[in-house]
Write a protein that holds these residues in place. Structure first.
Motif, PDB file in Angstrom:
ATOM      1  N   ALA A  70    -120.053  16.024   0.803  1.00  0.00           N
ATOM      2  CA  ALA A  70    -120.774  17.286   0.657  1.00  0.00           C
ATOM      3  C   ALA A  70    -121.712  17.448   1.766  1.00  0.00           C
ATOM      4  O   ALA A  70    -122.084  18.567   2.390  1.00  0.00           O
ATOM      5  CB  ALA A  70    -121.324  17.576  -0.577  1.00  0.00           C
ATOM      6  N   THR A  71    -122.311  16.252   2.083  1.00  0.00           N
ATOM      7  CA  THR A  71    -123.353  16.332   3.268  1.00  0.00           C
ATOM      8  C   THR A  71    -122.600  16.551   4.699  1.00  0.00           C
ATOM      9  O   THR A  71    -123.348  17.314   5.405  1.00  0.00           O
ATOM     10  CB  THR A  71    -124.040  14.987   3.349  1.00  0.00           C
ATOM     11  OG1 THR A  71    -124.776  14.744   2.041  1.00  0.00           O
ATOM     12  CG2 THR A  71    -125.054  15.040   4.492  1.00  0.00           C
ATOM     13  N   ILE A  72    -121.528  16.068   4.752  1.00  0.00           N
ATOM     14  CA  ILE A  72    -120.671  16.126   6.106  1.00  0.00           C
ATOM     15  C   ILE A  72    -120.660  17.777   6.088  1.00  0.00           C
ATOM     16  O   ILE A  72    -120.651  18.359   7.266  1.00  0.00           O
ATOM     17  CB  ILE A  72    -119.575  15.158   6.310  1.00  0.00           C
ATOM     18  CG1 ILE A  72    -120.306  13.799   6.383  1.00  0.00           C
ATOM     19  CG2 ILE A  72    -118.815  15.706   7.355  1.00  0.00           C
ATOM     20  CD1 ILE A  72    -119.195  12.853   6.438  1.00  0.00           C
ATOM     21  N   VAL A  73    -119.841  18.463   5.074  1.00  0.00           N
ATOM     22  CA  VAL A  73    -119.527  19.583   4.931  1.00  0.00           C
ATOM     23  C   VAL A  73    -120.622  20.616   5.248  1.00  0.00           C
ATOM     24  O   VAL A  73    -120.679  21.444   5.934  1.00  0.00           O
ATOM     25  CB  VAL A  73    -118.713  19.902   3.666  1.00  0.00           C
ATOM     26  CG1 VAL A  73    -118.354  21.271   3.504  1.00  0.00           C
ATOM     27  CG2 VAL A  73    -117.197  19.230   3.490  1.00  0.00           C
ATOM     28  N   ALA A  76    -121.412  20.497   8.858  1.00  0.00           N
ATOM     29  CA  ALA A  76    -120.681  21.306   9.730  1.00  0.00           C
ATOM     30  C   ALA A  76    -120.787  22.624   9.569  1.00  0.00           C
ATOM     31  O   ALA A  76    -120.851  23.296  10.669  1.00  0.00           O
ATOM     32  CB  ALA A  76    -119.177  20.652   9.237  1.00  0.00           C
ATOM     33  N   VAL A  77    -121.061  23.150   8.372  1.00  0.00           N
ATOM     34  CA  VAL A  77    -121.196  24.559   8.015  1.00  0.00           C
ATOM     35  C   VAL A  77    -122.628  25.030   8.937  1.00  0.00           C
ATOM     36  O   VAL A  77    -122.488  26.273   9.643  1.00  0.00           O
ATOM     37  CB  VAL A  77    -121.245  25.026   6.637  1.00  0.00           C
ATOM     38  CG1 VAL A  77    -121.812  26.304   6.357  1.00  0.00           C
ATOM     39  CG2 VAL A  77    -119.708  24.692   6.251  1.00  0.00           C
ATOM     40  N   THR A  78    -123.471  24.141   8.624  1.00  0.00           N
ATOM     41  CA  THR A  78    -124.722  24.606   9.348  1.00  0.00           C
ATOM     42  C   THR A  78    -124.629  24.547  10.998  1.00  0.00           C
ATOM     43  O   THR A  78    -125.406  25.592  11.548  1.00  0.00           O
ATOM     44  CB  THR A  78    -125.776  23.402   8.916  1.00  0.00           C
ATOM     45  OG1 THR A  78    -126.061  23.373   7.755  1.00  0.00           O
ATOM     46  CG2 THR A  78    -127.172  23.671   9.809  1.00  0.00           C
ATOM     47  N   ALA A  79    -123.761  23.698  11.363  1.00  0.00           N
ATOM     48  CA  ALA A  79    -123.788  23.689  12.992  1.00  0.00           C
ATOM     49  C   ALA A  79    -122.870  24.818  13.325  1.00  0.00           C
ATOM     50  O   ALA A  79    -123.177  25.571  14.329  1.00  0.00           O
ATOM     51  CB  ALA A  79    -122.828  22.398  13.212  1.00  0.00           C
ATOM     52  N   LEU A  80    -121.905  25.316  12.735  1.00  0.00           N
ATOM     53  CA  LEU A  80    -121.003  26.346  12.924  1.00  0.00           C
ATOM     54  C   LEU A  80    -121.770  27.708  12.836  1.00  0.00           C
ATOM     55  O   LEU A  80    -121.767  28.624  13.660  1.00  0.00           O
ATOM     56  CB  LEU A  80    -119.831  26.548  11.873  1.00  0.00           C
ATOM     57  CG  LEU A  80    -118.683  25.748  12.276  1.00  0.00           C
ATOM     58  CD1 LEU A  80    -117.640  25.756  11.020  1.00  0.00           C
ATOM     59  CD2 LEU A  80    -117.987  25.925  13.701  1.00  0.00           C
ATOM     60  N   THR A  81    -122.804  27.789  11.855  1.00  0.00           N
ATOM     61  CA  THR A  81    -123.668  28.832  11.739  1.00  0.00           C
ATOM     62  C   THR A  81    -124.685  29.194  12.853  1.00  0.00           C
ATOM     63  O   THR A  81    -124.953  30.130  13.439  1.00  0.00           O
ATOM     64  CB  THR A  81    -124.430  28.951  10.350  1.00  0.00           C
ATOM     65  OG1 THR A  81    -123.557  28.591   9.342  1.00  0.00           O
ATOM     66  CG2 THR A  81    -125.292  30.107  10.076  1.00  0.00           C
ATOM     67  N   SER A  82    -125.451  27.621  13.285  1.00  0.00           N
ATOM     68  CA  SER A  82    -126.047  28.049  14.373  1.00  0.00           C
ATOM     69  C   SER A  82    -125.502  28.329  15.569  1.00  0.00           C
ATOM     70  O   SER A  82    -126.157  28.974  16.485  1.00  0.00           O
ATOM     71  CB  SER A  82    -126.803  26.493  14.571  1.00  0.00           C
ATOM     72  OG  SER A  82    -127.344  26.389  15.725  1.00  0.00           O
ATOM     73  N   GLY A  83    -124.087  28.051  15.867  1.00  0.00           N
ATOM     74  CA  GLY A  83    -123.620  28.419  16.913  1.00  0.00           C
ATOM     75  C   GLY A  83    -123.128  29.916  17.021  1.00  0.00           C
ATOM     76  O   GLY A  83    -123.156  30.392  18.032  1.00  0.00           O
ATOM     77  N   ALA A  84    -122.951  30.138  15.738  1.00  0.00           N
ATOM     78  CA  ALA A  84    -122.458  31.863  15.791  1.00  0.00           C
ATOM     79  C   ALA A  84    -123.809  32.559  16.049  1.00  0.00           C
ATOM     80  O   ALA A  84    -123.839  33.719  16.910  1.00  0.00           O
ATOM     81  CB  ALA A  84    -122.081  32.127  14.297  1.00  0.00           C
ATOM     82  N   PHE A  85    -124.928  32.160  15.599  1.00  0.00           N
ATOM     83  CA  PHE A  85    -126.319  32.751  15.841  1.00  0.00           C
ATOM     84  C   PHE A  85    -126.410  32.620  17.289  1.00  0.00           C
ATOM     85  O   PHE A  85    -126.772  33.598  17.991  1.00  0.00           O
ATOM     86  CB  PHE A  85    -127.404  32.161  15.072  1.00  0.00           C
ATOM     87  CG  PHE A  85    -127.463  32.650  13.768  1.00  0.00           C
ATOM     88  CD1 PHE A  85    -126.660  33.595  13.230  1.00  0.00           C
ATOM     89  CD2 PHE A  85    -128.098  31.740  12.729  1.00  0.00           C
ATOM     90  CE1 PHE A  85    -126.862  34.094  11.907  1.00  0.00           C
ATOM     91  CE2 PHE A  85    -127.877  32.175  11.408  1.00  0.00           C
ATOM     92  CZ  PHE A  85    -127.293  33.252  10.917  1.00  0.00           C
ATOM     93  N   GLY A  86    -126.260  31.550  17.941  1.00  0.00           N
ATOM     94  CA  GLY A  86    -126.591  31.599  19.392  1.00  0.00           C
ATOM     95  C   GLY A  86    -125.500  32.218  20.295  1.00  0.00           C
ATOM     96  O   GLY A  86    -125.886  32.928  21.318  1.00  0.00           O
ATOM     97  N   LEU A  87    -124.234  32.458  20.024  1.00  0.00           N
ATOM     98  CA  LEU A  87    -123.183  33.245  20.685  1.00  0.00           C
ATOM     99  C   LEU A  87    -123.821  34.539  20.482  1.00  0.00           C
ATOM    100  O   LEU A  87    -123.834  35.482  21.355  1.00  0.00           O
ATOM    101  CB  LEU A  87    -121.780  33.035  20.159  1.00  0.00           C
ATOM    102  CG  LEU A  87    -121.145  31.734  20.614  1.00  0.00           C
ATOM    103  CD1 LEU A  87    -119.880  31.505  19.923  1.00  0.00           C
ATOM    104  CD2 LEU A  87    -121.178  31.665  22.088  1.00  0.00           C
ATOM    105  N   THR A  88    -124.315  35.131  19.358  1.00  0.00           N
ATOM    106  CA  THR A  88    -124.780  36.425  18.988  1.00  0.00           C
ATOM    107  C   THR A  88    -125.796  36.881  19.757  1.00  0.00           C
ATOM    108  O   THR A  88    -125.723  37.883  20.527  1.00  0.00           O
ATOM    109  CB  THR A  88    -124.900  36.658  17.687  1.00  0.00           C
ATOM    110  OG1 THR A  88    -123.795  36.298  16.763  1.00  0.00           O
ATOM    111  CG2 THR A  88    -125.192  38.110  17.193  1.00  0.00           C
ATOM    112  N   GLY A  89    -126.853  35.833  19.754  1.00  0.00           N
ATOM    113  CA  GLY A  89    -128.143  36.174  20.593  1.00  0.00           C
ATOM    114  C   GLY A  89    -127.723  36.089  22.205  1.00  0.00           C
ATOM    115  O   GLY A  89    -128.178  36.837  22.897  1.00  0.00           O
TER     116      GLY A  89
END
Length: 97
Positions: A70-73, A76-89
């Motif tokens: 659960a921690t690994i998942v 991973a979700v946090t990293a994907l969300t952070s990347g999506a926010f970065g791309l949007t910015g």
């Protein structure tokens, strides 16, 4: 001949009332009360934390495979969300430029 009564000789009601405490006395009493209360709460918190740790440690050991996954998942979700926010910015800034 009239004599004064003993009640009037002592200055009236002023002699019955206690003396006003000094500022340092009030500060000491306040600090002792607050400090003692906070120290008691700190002790209760420590005891509660130790009891909680003693109760949950076996559960952490039993369910550790599930918790690690659960921690690994979650990471991973946090990293994907952070990347999506970065791309949007970045796309927003490029659109403004």
């Amino acid at each position: 001949v009239h004599t004064q009564s003993r009640y009037d000789q002592g200055g009236g009601m002023k002699s019955v009332l206690p003396e006003r405490p000094s500022t340092s006395q009030v500060a000491v009493v306040t600090l002792l009360t607050v400090g003692g209360t906070l120290l008691a709460l700190a002790g209760l918190t420590l005891v509660d934390s130790l009891i909680g740790l003693a109760v949950t440690t076996p559960l952490f050991i039993i369910f550790s495979p599930v918790l690690v996954t659960a921690t690994i998942v979650g990471l991973a979700v946090t990293a994907l969300t952070s990347g999506a926010f970065g791309l949007t910015g970045l796309s927003s800034l490029s659109w403004v430029v």
